[in-house]
Write a protein that holds these residues in place. Structure first.
Motif, PDB file in Angstrom:
ATOM      1  N   PRO A   1     -35.188  46.686  20.176  1.00  0.00           N
ATOM      2  CA  PRO A   1     -36.509  46.480  20.798  1.00  0.00           C
ATOM      3  C   PRO A   1     -37.225  47.820  20.981  1.00  0.00           C
ATOM      4  CG  PRO A   1     -34.838  45.178  21.918  1.00  0.00           C
ATOM      5  CD  PRO A   1     -34.098  46.075  20.966  1.00  0.00           C
ATOM      6  N   SER A   2     -38.512  47.838  20.646  1.00  0.00           N
ATOM      7  CA  SER A   2     -39.285  49.077  20.690  1.00  0.00           C
ATOM      8  C   SER A   2     -40.615  48.852  21.408  1.00  0.00           C
ATOM      9  CB  SER A   2     -39.540  49.583  19.270  1.00  0.00           C
ATOM     10  OG  SER A   2     -40.430  50.680  19.275  1.00  0.00           O
ATOM     11  N   PRO A   3     -41.032  49.805  22.243  1.00  0.00           N
ATOM     12  CA  PRO A   3     -42.328  49.667  22.928  1.00  0.00           C
ATOM     13  C   PRO A   3     -43.510  50.122  22.078  1.00  0.00           C
ATOM     14  CG  PRO A   3     -41.273  51.681  23.641  1.00  0.00           C
ATOM     15  CD  PRO A   3     -40.302  51.015  22.692  1.00  0.00           C
ATOM     16  N   TRP A   4     -43.226  50.793  20.943  1.00  0.00           N
ATOM     17  CA  TRP A   4     -44.305  51.487  20.237  1.00  0.00           C
ATOM     18  C   TRP A   4     -45.330  50.572  19.570  1.00  0.00           C
ATOM     19  CZ3 TRP A   4     -43.918  55.203  23.016  1.00  0.00           C
ATOM     20  CH2 TRP A   4     -42.719  55.857  23.278  1.00  0.00           C
ATOM     21  N   PRO A   5     -44.986  49.391  19.082  1.00  0.00           N
ATOM     22  CA  PRO A   5     -46.054  48.514  18.568  1.00  0.00           C
ATOM     23  C   PRO A   5     -47.089  48.158  19.635  1.00  0.00           C
ATOM     24  CG  PRO A   5     -43.920  47.779  17.759  1.00  0.00           C
ATOM     25  CD  PRO A   5     -43.634  48.849  18.770  1.00  0.00           C
ATOM     26  N   ALA A   6     -46.619  47.826  20.837  1.00  0.00           N
ATOM     27  CA  ALA A   6     -47.553  47.467  21.918  1.00  0.00           C
ATOM     28  C   ALA A   6     -48.338  48.683  22.387  1.00  0.00           C
ATOM     29  CB  ALA A   6     -46.789  46.844  23.083  1.00  0.00           C
ATOM     30  N   VAL A   7     -47.643  49.810  22.526  1.00  0.00           N
ATOM     31  CA  VAL A   7     -48.322  51.039  22.967  1.00  0.00           C
ATOM     32  C   VAL A   7     -49.353  51.478  21.935  1.00  0.00           C
ATOM     33  CG1 VAL A   7     -47.992  53.482  23.510  1.00  0.00           C
ATOM     34  CG2 VAL A   7     -46.368  51.788  24.368  1.00  0.00           C
ATOM     35  N   GLY A   8     -48.975  51.424  20.660  1.00  0.00           N
ATOM     36  CA  GLY A   8     -49.902  51.816  19.606  1.00  0.00           C
ATOM     37  C   GLY A   8     -51.119  50.922  19.530  1.00  0.00           C
ATOM     38  N   ALA A   9     -50.913  49.598  19.690  1.00  0.00           N
ATOM     39  CA  ALA A   9     -52.047  48.671  19.662  1.00  0.00           C
ATOM     40  C   ALA A   9     -53.002  48.943  20.817  1.00  0.00           C
ATOM     41  CB  ALA A   9     -51.540  47.229  19.719  1.00  0.00           C
ATOM     42  N   ALA A  10     -52.449  49.177  22.012  1.00  0.00           N
ATOM     43  CA  ALA A  10     -53.296  49.463  23.178  1.00  0.00           C
ATOM     44  C   ALA A  10     -54.070  50.766  22.981  1.00  0.00           C
ATOM     45  CB  ALA A  10     -52.432  49.534  24.442  1.00  0.00           C
ATOM     46  N   ALA A  11     -53.390  51.795  22.450  1.00  0.00           N
ATOM     47  CA  ALA A  11     -54.051  53.087  22.230  1.00  0.00           C
ATOM     48  C   ALA A  11     -55.149  52.965  21.178  1.00  0.00           C
ATOM     49  CB  ALA A  11     -53.026  54.131  21.804  1.00  0.00           C
ATOM     50  N   ALA A  12     -54.891  52.199  20.098  1.00  0.00           N
ATOM     51  CA  ALA A  12     -55.904  52.011  19.057  1.00  0.00           C
ATOM     52  C   ALA A  12     -57.120  51.275  19.607  1.00  0.00           C
ATOM     53  CB  ALA A  12     -55.311  51.248  17.877  1.00  0.00           C
ATOM     54  N   PHE A  13     -56.877  50.285  20.477  1.00  0.00           N
ATOM     55  CA  PHE A  13     -57.992  49.547  21.083  1.00  0.00           C
ATOM     56  C   PHE A  13     -58.833  50.478  21.955  1.00  0.00           C
ATOM     57  CE2 PHE A  13     -59.672  47.051  24.670  1.00  0.00           C
ATOM     58  CZ  PHE A  13     -60.477  46.162  23.977  1.00  0.00           C
ATOM     59  N   ILE A  14     -58.166  51.302  22.763  1.00  0.00           N
ATOM     60  CA  ILE A  14     -58.894  52.245  23.622  1.00  0.00           C
ATOM     61  C   ILE A  14     -59.696  53.223  22.758  1.00  0.00           C
ATOM     62  CG2 ILE A  14     -58.607  54.139  25.270  1.00  0.00           C
ATOM     63  CD1 ILE A  14     -56.127  52.632  26.331  1.00  0.00           C
ATOM     64  N   MET A  15     -59.101  53.697  21.673  1.00  0.00           N
ATOM     65  CA  MET A  15     -59.800  54.633  20.786  1.00  0.00           C
ATOM     66  C   MET A  15     -61.028  53.974  20.162  1.00  0.00           C
ATOM     67  SD  MET A  15     -58.297  56.882  17.599  1.00  0.00           S
ATOM     68  CE  MET A  15     -57.912  55.441  16.592  1.00  0.00           C
ATOM     69  N   ALA A  16     -60.899  52.713  19.726  1.00  0.00           N
ATOM     70  CA  ALA A  16     -62.023  52.016  19.103  1.00  0.00           C
ATOM     71  C   ALA A  16     -63.154  51.802  20.107  1.00  0.00           C
ATOM     72  CB  ALA A  16     -61.559  50.672  18.536  1.00  0.00           C
ATOM     73  N   VAL A  17     -62.800  51.344  21.305  1.00  0.00           N
ATOM     74  CA  VAL A  17     -63.820  51.152  22.343  1.00  0.00           C
ATOM     75  C   VAL A  17     -64.483  52.487  22.683  1.00  0.00           C
ATOM     76  CG1 VAL A  17     -64.187  50.505  24.760  1.00  0.00           C
ATOM     77  CG2 VAL A  17     -62.721  49.092  23.299  1.00  0.00           C
ATOM     78  N   GLY A  18     -63.674  53.544  22.792  1.00  0.00           N
ATOM     79  CA  GLY A  18     -64.231  54.863  23.089  1.00  0.00           C
ATOM     80  C   GLY A  18     -65.154  55.358  21.994  1.00  0.00           C
ATOM     81  N   ALA A  19     -64.809  55.065  20.729  1.00  0.00           N
ATOM     82  CA  ALA A  19     -65.667  55.476  19.623  1.00  0.00           C
ATOM     83  C   ALA A  19     -67.014  54.766  19.684  1.00  0.00           C
ATOM     84  CB  ALA A  19     -64.971  55.187  18.294  1.00  0.00           C
ATOM     85  N   VAL A  20     -66.997  53.461  19.992  1.00  0.00           N
ATOM     86  CA  VAL A  20     -68.250  52.714  20.127  1.00  0.00           C
ATOM     87  C   VAL A  20     -69.093  53.285  21.265  1.00  0.00           C
ATOM     88  CG1 VAL A  20     -69.234  50.469  20.686  1.00  0.00           C
ATOM     89  CG2 VAL A  20     -67.286  50.609  19.118  1.00  0.00           C
ATOM     90  N   MET A  21     -68.443  53.591  22.397  1.00  0.00           N
ATOM     91  CA  MET A  21     -69.165  54.188  23.530  1.00  0.00           C
ATOM     92  C   MET A  21     -69.787  55.525  23.148  1.00  0.00           C
ATOM     93  SD  MET A  21     -66.347  53.345  26.508  1.00  0.00           S
ATOM     94  CE  MET A  21     -67.144  54.430  27.701  1.00  0.00           C
ATOM     95  N   TRP A  22     -69.019  56.333  22.425  1.00  0.00           N
ATOM     96  CA  TRP A  22     -69.514  57.655  22.018  1.00  0.00           C
ATOM     97  C   TRP A  22     -70.698  57.524  21.076  1.00  0.00           C
ATOM     98  CZ3 TRP A  22     -67.658  60.587  17.318  1.00  0.00           C
ATOM     99  CH2 TRP A  22     -68.220  61.874  17.274  1.00  0.00           C
TER     100      TRP A  22
END
Length: 283
Positions: free
Chosen positions: A16-37
């Motif tokens: 079991p690995s946390p990285w798929p969930a962590v990576g998905a959350a980080a990518a979502f934050i990055m995408a939202v941040g890019a739209v805001m920027w």
């Protein structure tokens, strides 16, 4: 007894690995941040997401390297890793097919009288009137030579590894990384001087849309490939990779050669043919 039974096969059951969930959350934050920027807000949210993505990449790669060193990557697992990488590259090919399709659809049918909106957008010719395109025999040609040279240096590194030449492996990787960074720098300079760039005043144009989506995504892939090779260089410096077992490097080399080939098509179609296409489609 249970552990011995669990290893009595050629497959690797991933922990079991946390990285798929962590990576998905980080990518979502990055995408939202890019739209805001892009809408005039702060870029801090995008940077937080980007740092999360980079952290996920580092930790996930670290875990995979540990699995390999533990002996989990048997011959069967290694074969399936190769299948996975080949399928991934095939999916990337189709990804770029979409951007080539968009470019040729807009350029070959620029004067389609059955679609008045297209004629309005292109003035019935390609490139559209008023668009000052790049000279393909200047910076684009330089970047082509840079990328082709990087293909030879990564091949040198691969052959050095197969012959257990650790010095050649390190130098080949270092030179390939340097050429990848140089390509990105030249492309960034080129973009900064694009007469058809997007801005909030004119909203862009169909030529700029197809050009930046195709070449921009390729530039993004160059950056990813450069990071891939940097990881391989650090691993080589730590004594990783053997002539008989080095899929991590092999996958990076495959990806880099894919990036090279895509650029050749971009240079020939979008830079060379696209800049002279007005003679072919003018109505």
């Amino acid at each position: 007894m249970a552990d011995a039974h669990a290893k009595n096969h050629d497959y690797h059951l991933v922990d079991p690995s946390p990285w798929p969930a962590v990576g998905a959350a980080a990518a979502f934050i990055m995408a939202v941040g890019a739209v805001m920027w892009m809408h005039g807000s702060t870029w801090a949210v995008m940077v937080v997401g980007l740092l999360g993505v980079l952290y996920t990449m580092f930790m996930w790669w670290r875990d995979i390297v540990k699995e390999s060193h533990k002996g989990d990557h048997t011959d069967v697992v290694s074969l399936h890793l190769r299948y996975g990488m080949l399928l991934f590259i095939a999916s990337e090919v189709m990804f770029f097919v979409a951007w080539f399709w968009a470019f040729f659809d807009a350029s070959l049918f620029a004067g389609d009288v059955m679609q008045p909106s297209r004629v309005d957008a292109t003035s019935g010719v390609w490139p559209p009137k008023g668009i000052d395109v790049f000279d393909p025999w200047h910076l684009p040609l330089i970047n082509t030579l840079i990328l082709l040279t990087s293909g030879t240096t990564v091949t040198w590194a691969h052959h050095a590894l197969l012959n257990n030449d650790r010095k050649g492996l390190k130098w080949g990787l270092a030179l390939t990384i340097g050429l990848g960074l140089l390509f990105t720098a030249v492309q960034a300079y080129e973009y900064a001087h694009a007469a058809f760039a997007f801005n909030r005043d004119n909203g862009g144009n169909i030529y700029g849309s197809t050009f930046f989506m195709a070449t921009g995504f390729h530039g993004f892939h160059v950056i990813i490939g450069t990071l891939f090779l940097i990881v391989c260089l650090f691993r080589a410096l730590k004594g990783h990779f053997r002539p008989e077992k080095h899929f991590g490097f092999e996958a990076a080399a495959w990806y880099w050669h894919f990036v090279d080939v895509v650029w050749l098509f971009l240079f020939a179609c979008i830079y060379v043919w696209g800049s002279a296409g007005v003679q072919l489609v003018e109505h």
